[in-house]
Design an enzyme around this catalytic site. Structure first.
Site, PDB file in Angstrom:
ATOM      1  N   GLU A  15       0.507  -1.047  -0.542  1.00 52.61           N
ATOM      2  CA  GLU A  15      -0.117  -0.166  -0.053  1.00 52.61           C
ATOM      3  C   GLU A  15       0.764   1.012   0.069  1.00 52.61           C
ATOM      4  OE1 GLU A  15      -3.831  -1.196   2.200  1.00 52.61           O
ATOM      5  OE2 GLU A  15      -3.297   1.452   3.194  1.00 52.61           O
TER       6      GLU A  15
ATOM      7  N   LYS B 168     -14.098   2.508  -2.641  1.00 54.69           N
ATOM      8  CA  LYS B 168     -14.731   2.567  -1.973  1.00 54.69           C
ATOM      9  C   LYS B 168     -15.682   3.485  -2.178  1.00 54.69           C
ATOM     10  CE  LYS B 168     -11.988   3.279   2.530  1.00 54.69           C
ATOM     11  NZ  LYS B 168     -10.995   4.860   3.319  1.00 54.69           N
TER      12      LYS B 168
ATOM     13  N   HIS C 158       7.613 -26.460  -0.096  1.00 51.76           N
ATOM     14  CA  HIS C 158       7.261 -27.779  -0.331  1.00 51.76           C
ATOM     15  C   HIS C 158       5.755 -27.188  -1.397  1.00 51.76           C
ATOM     16  CE1 HIS C 158       8.726 -30.854   1.813  1.00 51.76           C
ATOM     17  NE2 HIS C 158       8.777 -29.950   2.507  1.00 51.76           N
TER      18      HIS C 158
HETATM   19  O1  PA5 Z   1      -3.091   2.112   5.951  1.00 48.58           O
HETATM   20  C1  PA5 Z   1      -4.159   2.565   6.232  1.00 48.58           C
HETATM   21  O2  PA5 Z   1      -4.114   3.843   5.790  1.00 48.58           O
HETATM   22  C2  PA5 Z   1      -4.873   1.601   6.047  1.00 48.58           C
HETATM   23  O3  PA5 Z   1      -4.963   0.136   5.200  1.00 48.58           O
HETATM   24  C3  PA5 Z   1      -6.343   1.705   6.805  1.00 48.58           C
HETATM   25  O4  PA5 Z   1      -5.328   1.027   8.399  1.00 48.58           O
HETATM   26  C4  PA5 Z   1      -7.524   0.703   6.423  1.00 48.58           C
HETATM   27  O5  PA5 Z   1      -8.007   0.919   5.357  1.00 48.58           O
HETATM   28  C5  PA5 Z   1      -8.762   1.129   7.229  1.00 48.58           C
HETATM   29  O6  PA5 Z   1      -8.835   3.163   8.075  1.00 48.58           O
HETATM   30  P1  PA5 Z   1      -9.388   3.090   8.938  1.00 48.58           P
HETATM   31  O7  PA5 Z   1      -8.461   3.019  10.606  1.00 48.58           O
HETATM   32  O8  PA5 Z   1      -9.456   4.624   8.952  1.00 48.58           O
HETATM   33  O9  PA5 Z   1     -10.360   2.547   9.299  1.00 48.58           O
END
Ligand code: PA5
Length: 459
Positions: free
Chosen positions: A283, A426, A312
């Site tokens: 990410e 989203k 394996h």
């Molecule tokens: O790293 C990030 O920003 C995301 O993976 C968030 O942690 C994830 O989308 C969850 O978001 P939130 O904590 O706002 O629910």
């Protein structure tokens, strides 16, 4: 002690496919640039994750709340997803007995997903009266966590009446968002996630610390390990900074076409840490746009594997498949428990050699052998060897990988701290679920999901 051995990526060991000191020296200008961006953003208070081990007020708040809740619940259910769940889960798996939930309490459950079967089954098998629900969302509006929360909130109100709030904790933005508003409106206990810390860098905020403390994990040890690592990985000199070296090696490999970074702990306890790393690397680094607004479509795909199990499953591909992977093996010198293989079947060659050996010797021999074989096949391979798994080494590994990732982001000239690519998905979900304000996305969704070709399979 943690040892980062990158001999297996050098020209000395993997010939022309390797990286030389000159290759690293040639990066000096962009190493300096990346270091300067990180340092100046840190000085301006925009990047806070390095300093979390020193956030004494918040750490004390965590300890106080964990103390108040101690002994009151048989179960803790963690509601959250992505950066709001992977870190605490990695801590729990690394530092608690793998069968903790079968033999001890509080039992810890991470929902992570919105799979209705999984959630319904969990709720069928625990009683609200004995359970604390820890709702973790920085934004407060993440639909997965929001829906889990709504189910739980209703359940608690129905089962427990006015006592519902004793069974809830929120970890969220210090000021904004729906969870913060609800915490104030209902008087629900809460802890803050600092604004300057993004989800996937938040493991050392209350996101990771409260669940750990509630399970009697010594959070000071985690923070000490992270602080010690932070001291080391702030050096501008790549030859003294293992996190920068990890990033530089990955960067050079990536430029040479190595698109996949495998993380392979030889430890079940570290498998969820590999999962946490997978999110962090993916990410943070998978980006369309560079810092100077050009289309770059960059990023290296992280893959997790488990040693020795995946020998394996995956190793055939890593040994002989395309030259598109760097393999990062994590080994453990001293396992916390060991098993002696009994000296039986002495007259059967295929078994006798194992007798009297420790299981730890076998797993470490396998890790060494796989590493040697990968190197022999000219596959870039690093080894992170940790003395033993404990709070300090886990805290240190979190900091090591966070700094490596942030630094790699700036070597790639992208922003490692945003995630614009998750937005469209989203918004389309919002439109599909009828959230006001997202009606205009319905057409886009229908166009993209037009059925043009399909096969019907009758079973
Ligand atoms: O790293 C990030 O920003 C995301 O993976 C968030 O942690 C994830 O989308 C969850 O978001 P939130 O904590 O706002 O629910």
């Amino acid at each position: 002690m943690i040892r980062f051995d990158f001999s297996g990526v050098t020209k000395e060991l993997i010939n022309e496919r390797g990286i030389s000191k000159e290759d690293i020296n040639a990066l000096s200008p962009i190493i300096k640039e990346a270091h300067d961006i990180l340092s100046s953003r840190r000085e301006r208070g925009e990047i806070l994750f390095y300093d979390l081990p020193y956030a004494k007020d918040t750490i004390n708040q965590v300890k106080d709340l964990a103390g108040d809740l101690s002994g009151k619940f048989k179960n803790i259910v963690h509601l959250g997803i992505g950066g709001s769940s992977l870190g605490p889960k990695a801590i729990f798996s690394a530092l608690k007995d793998p069968f903790h939930n079968y033999v001890s309490s509080p039992r810890m459950f991470f929902l992570e997903n919105i799979d209705p079967e999984y959630i319904a089954s969990l709720l069928d098998n625990i009683s609200a009266e004995e359970t604390l629900f820890n709702v973790v969302s920085k934004s407060g509006a993440t639909p997965e966590t929001a829906s889990q929360f709504m189910v739980v909130f209703d359940l608690l109100k129905t089962r427990l009446g006015k006592n519902y709030k004793d069974h809830l904790v929120f970890i969220t933005d210090p000021k904004d968002g729906v969870l913060r508003r609800l915490a104030s409106a209902h008087g629900i206990r809460s802890l803050p996630i600092p604004k300057e810390v993004g989800g996937r860098f938040s493991v050392l905020t209350p996101v990771g610390l409260l669940p750990a403390a509630m399970c009697s994990i010594d959070i000071d040890k985690l923070l000490d390990g992270a602080a010690k690592m932070a001291d080391i990985v702030t050096s501008p000199d790549v030859f003294k900074n293992p996190a920068y070296m990890y990033a530089c090696i990955h960067f050079i490999a990536f430029v040479k076409g190595i698109n996949i970074s495998v993380i392979m702990p030889y430890s079940n306890a570290l498998y969820d840490l590999a999962d946490w790393y997978r999110q962090l690397w993916a990410e943070s680094l998978g980006k369309k746009t560079s810092l100077d607004n050009k289309d770059v479509f960059t990023g290296q795909t992280p893959v997790k594997a488990l040693g020795a199990t995946d020998q394996h499953s995956q190793i055939q591909l890593y040994m002989e498949g395309p030259f598109d992977k760097i393999i990062n093996i994590i080994t453990v010198k001293h396992y916390r428990k060991d098993i002696k293989i009994p000296a039986i079947f002495n007259d059967i060659n295929e078994l006798a050699y194992l007798g009297s050996k420790d299981m730890s010797e076998l797993i470490n021999a396998e890790a060494s052998s796989i590493r040697a074989a990968l190197i022999k096949n000219e596959r870039p391979t690093t080894q992170i060897e940790i003395d033993t798994i404990n709070g300090e080494t886990i805290g240190a590994l979190f900091m090591f990988f966070e700094v490596s990732t942030a630094f790699m982001g700036y070597l790639l000239k992208i922003d490692p701290f945003n995630q614009p690519g998750v937005e469209l998905g989203k918004q389309l979900t919002f439109s599909l679920m009828g959230r006001p304000g997202f009606e205009d996305k319905v057409k886009m969704l229908k166009d993209s999901l037009k059925t043009v070709e399909y096969m019907h399979i009758e079973i």
